[in-house]
Design a protein around this motif. Structure first.
Motif, PDB file in Angstrom:
ATOM      1  N   GLY A   1       0.799  -1.211   0.000  1.00  0.00           N
ATOM      2  CA  GLY A   1       0.000   0.000   0.000  1.00  0.00           C
ATOM      3  C   GLY A   1       0.833   1.263   0.000  1.00  0.00           C
ATOM      4  O   GLY A   1       1.898   1.322   0.634  1.00  0.00           O
ATOM      5  N   THR A   2       0.349   2.283  -0.707  1.00  0.00           N
ATOM      6  CA  THR A   2       0.985   3.601  -0.727  1.00  0.00           C
ATOM      7  C   THR A   2      -0.085   4.650  -0.429  1.00  0.00           C
ATOM      8  O   THR A   2      -1.159   4.630  -1.038  1.00  0.00           O
ATOM      9  CB  THR A   2       1.627   3.897  -2.094  1.00  0.00           C
ATOM     10  N   VAL A   3       0.224   5.550   0.502  1.00  0.00           N
ATOM     11  CA  VAL A   3      -0.736   6.579   0.913  1.00  0.00           C
ATOM     12  C   VAL A   3      -0.145   7.959   0.647  1.00  0.00           C
ATOM     13  O   VAL A   3       0.969   8.261   1.080  1.00  0.00           O
ATOM     14  CB  VAL A   3      -1.079   6.460   2.411  1.00  0.00           C
ATOM     15  N   PHE A   4      -0.899   8.798  -0.056  1.00  0.00           N
ATOM     16  CA  PHE A   4      -0.529  10.193  -0.270  1.00  0.00           C
ATOM     17  C   PHE A   4      -1.287  11.038   0.748  1.00  0.00           C
ATOM     18  O   PHE A   4      -2.524  10.991   0.802  1.00  0.00           O
ATOM     19  CB  PHE A   4      -0.888  10.632  -1.691  1.00  0.00           C
ATOM     20  N   GLY A   5      -0.560  11.801   1.549  1.00  0.00           N
ATOM     21  CA  GLY A   5      -1.192  12.602   2.587  1.00  0.00           C
ATOM     22  C   GLY A   5      -0.592  13.988   2.674  1.00  0.00           C
ATOM     23  O   GLY A   5       0.451  14.277   2.071  1.00  0.00           O
ATOM     24  N   PRO A   6      -1.227  14.902   3.421  1.00  0.00           N
ATOM     25  CA  PRO A   6      -0.714  16.268   3.559  1.00  0.00           C
ATOM     26  C   PRO A   6       0.564  16.308   4.386  1.00  0.00           C
ATOM     27  O   PRO A   6       0.764  15.476   5.275  1.00  0.00           O
ATOM     28  CB  PRO A   6      -1.858  16.994   4.271  1.00  0.00           C
ATOM     29  N   ASP A   7       1.410  17.279   4.096  1.00  0.00           N
ATOM     30  CA  ASP A   7       2.687  17.351   4.814  1.00  0.00           C
ATOM     31  C   ASP A   7       2.522  17.812   6.254  1.00  0.00           C
ATOM     32  O   ASP A   7       3.447  17.671   7.062  1.00  0.00           O
ATOM     33  CB  ASP A   7       3.695  18.244   4.080  1.00  0.00           C
ATOM     34  N   ASP A   8       1.361  18.347   6.600  1.00  0.00           N
ATOM     35  CA  ASP A   8       1.128  18.793   7.975  1.00  0.00           C
ATOM     36  C   ASP A   8       0.188  17.857   8.735  1.00  0.00           C
ATOM     37  O   ASP A   8      -0.449  18.258   9.702  1.00  0.00           O
ATOM     38  CB  ASP A   8       0.562  20.214   7.995  1.00  0.00           C
ATOM     39  N   MET A   9       0.106  16.615   8.294  1.00  0.00           N
ATOM     40  CA  MET A   9      -0.795  15.666   8.951  1.00  0.00           C
ATOM     41  C   MET A   9      -0.397  15.439  10.399  1.00  0.00           C
ATOM     42  O   MET A   9       0.767  15.613  10.794  1.00  0.00           O
ATOM     43  CB  MET A   9      -0.796  14.324   8.200  1.00  0.00           C
ATOM     44  N   SER A  10      -1.380  15.070  11.208  1.00  0.00           N
ATOM     45  CA  SER A  10      -1.151  14.751  12.615  1.00  0.00           C
ATOM     46  C   SER A  10      -0.073  13.675  12.751  1.00  0.00           C
ATOM     47  O   SER A  10      -0.081  12.684  12.025  1.00  0.00           O
ATOM     48  CB  SER A  10      -2.463  14.258  13.238  1.00  0.00           C
ATOM     49  N   GLN A  11       0.852  13.883  13.690  1.00  0.00           N
ATOM     50  CA  GLN A  11       1.905  12.891  13.912  1.00  0.00           C
ATOM     51  C   GLN A  11       1.306  11.555  14.342  1.00  0.00           C
ATOM     52  O   GLN A  11       1.780  10.489  13.930  1.00  0.00           O
ATOM     53  CB  GLN A  11       2.883  13.385  14.983  1.00  0.00           C
ATOM     54  N   ALA A  12       0.250  11.610  15.131  1.00  0.00           N
ATOM     55  CA  ALA A  12      -0.392  10.367  15.575  1.00  0.00           C
ATOM     56  C   ALA A  12      -0.938   9.591  14.385  1.00  0.00           C
ATOM     57  O   ALA A  12      -0.825   8.358  14.328  1.00  0.00           O
ATOM     58  CB  ALA A  12      -1.513  10.685  16.561  1.00  0.00           C
TER      59      ALA A  12
END
Length: 321
Positions: free
Chosen positions: A99-110
């Protein structure tokens, strides 16, 4: 509101209930000590107690289990601010899928840590979370890998709709359900389930004032490209994909839209945490705050509030408590 029954999507919800039952156990429906009294019954649907800490596991499980072995062998690509990515990661781990996930660079560390713990690759993207969706789709197309939308997919909506089946199995005469609104996958699934099972139940969508793209889009009659400001309700925040199936579902099945401030959602989250002795994330506070805005309206009624997730960083939790 006269609601269509959405037969095809309702059938998919029924299929999802059977498909995911060995992966996602029913979550508790817990009576709120704080918000209930002798006449009013307010329940929390404890989706924060799912294995990945969020309702998103339901849709991810339904989607990946509905894929063929050949499709899963290619791997999967998705976009997520965290909870959907964790759900996809959990199912990738269970099915041996890359799996590969694209997410925002400011996403929650948790939420970042949660995704990585399941072995998926996480690619960070600048700007609004919608950028991650666009980049993920492009990457999937260029590499011939199945893309899993966090909300714009019948199987994703079907998986989230299993919550509606569980609500109805425990309380057949709910007067209203309060749900945090982002891209509309959770909202669509529950709303279609309840339209078929309990059509008198009102569906109340609640968004933070800082990020209410779907709400404004429904009001305008089309999906809008709008900016979002930072919000503690990071899970459902950000833009909405053009052409998403959830736009029409939200337009046709939601009875009322509310928006709440950051201060209101923080107070709602505090109430939830104190009441249940469990952890909630910002989107839970949104749904609780929406109910608090209309508390008098629902006196002597039966109401459910969807506690959609519990993935929040320690630092943020410490700050708001």
């Amino acid at each position: 509101m006269s609601k269509k029954l959405g037969t095809d999507q309702f059938i998919e919800i029924a299929k999802a209930s059977a498909r995911i039952k060995h992966v996602v156990a029913p979550t508790p429906l817990r009576l709120s000590k704080t918000l209930s009294d002798s006449d009013t019954r307010v329940f929390f649907k404890m989706e924060n107690l799912n294995p990945t800490g969020s309702f998103k596991l339901r849709g991810a499980a339904n989607k990946i289990l509905s894929m063929t072995d050949a499709e899963r062998k290619k791997g999967v690509v998705t976009a997520s601010t965290g909870n959907h990515g964790a759900g996809v990661g959990y199912m990738c781990q269970k099915t041996g899928t890359k799996g590969t996930v694209f997410g925002p660079d400011d996403m929650s560390q948790a939420k970042y840590d949660g995704m990585v713990s399941y072995g998926v690759d996480v690619v960070k993207n600048e700007g609004d979370p919608i950028n991650g969706e666009k980049n993920a789709r492009k990457f999937a197309a260029e590499n011939d890998i199945p893309f899993i939308s966090p909300y714009n997919d019948p199987q994703i909506v079907g998986g989230q709709g299993t919550i509606g089946f569980e609500l109805f199995s425990e309380v057949q005469d709910l007067d209203a359900v309060f749900i945090s609104l982002g891209g509309g996958g959770l909202m669509s699934g529950i709303a279609i389930a309840m339209a078929n099972l309990s059509p008198k139940t009102k569906i109340i969508a609640v968004s933070p004032s800082n990020s209410n793209v779907m709400m404004q889009s429904v009001a305008a009659g089309e999906v809008l490209d709008l900016p979002s400001d930072p919000t503690l309700s990071d899970g459902p925040a950000g833009g909405v994909e053009m052409g998403t199936i959830t736009f029409e579902y939200c337009r046709d099945y939601v009875d009322e839209y509310l928006e709440v401030s950051e201060e209101e959602l923080i107070e709602g989250l505090r109430i939830f945490i104190d009441d249940t002795n469990t952890i909630g994330e910002g989107a839970v506070g949104v749904a609780v705050a929406g109910y608090l805005k209309q508390q008098e309206k629902w006196a002597s009624k039966k109401v459910a509030i969807i506690a959609c997730g519990g993935n929040i960083s320690r630092s943020v939790l410490k700050e708001i408590l």
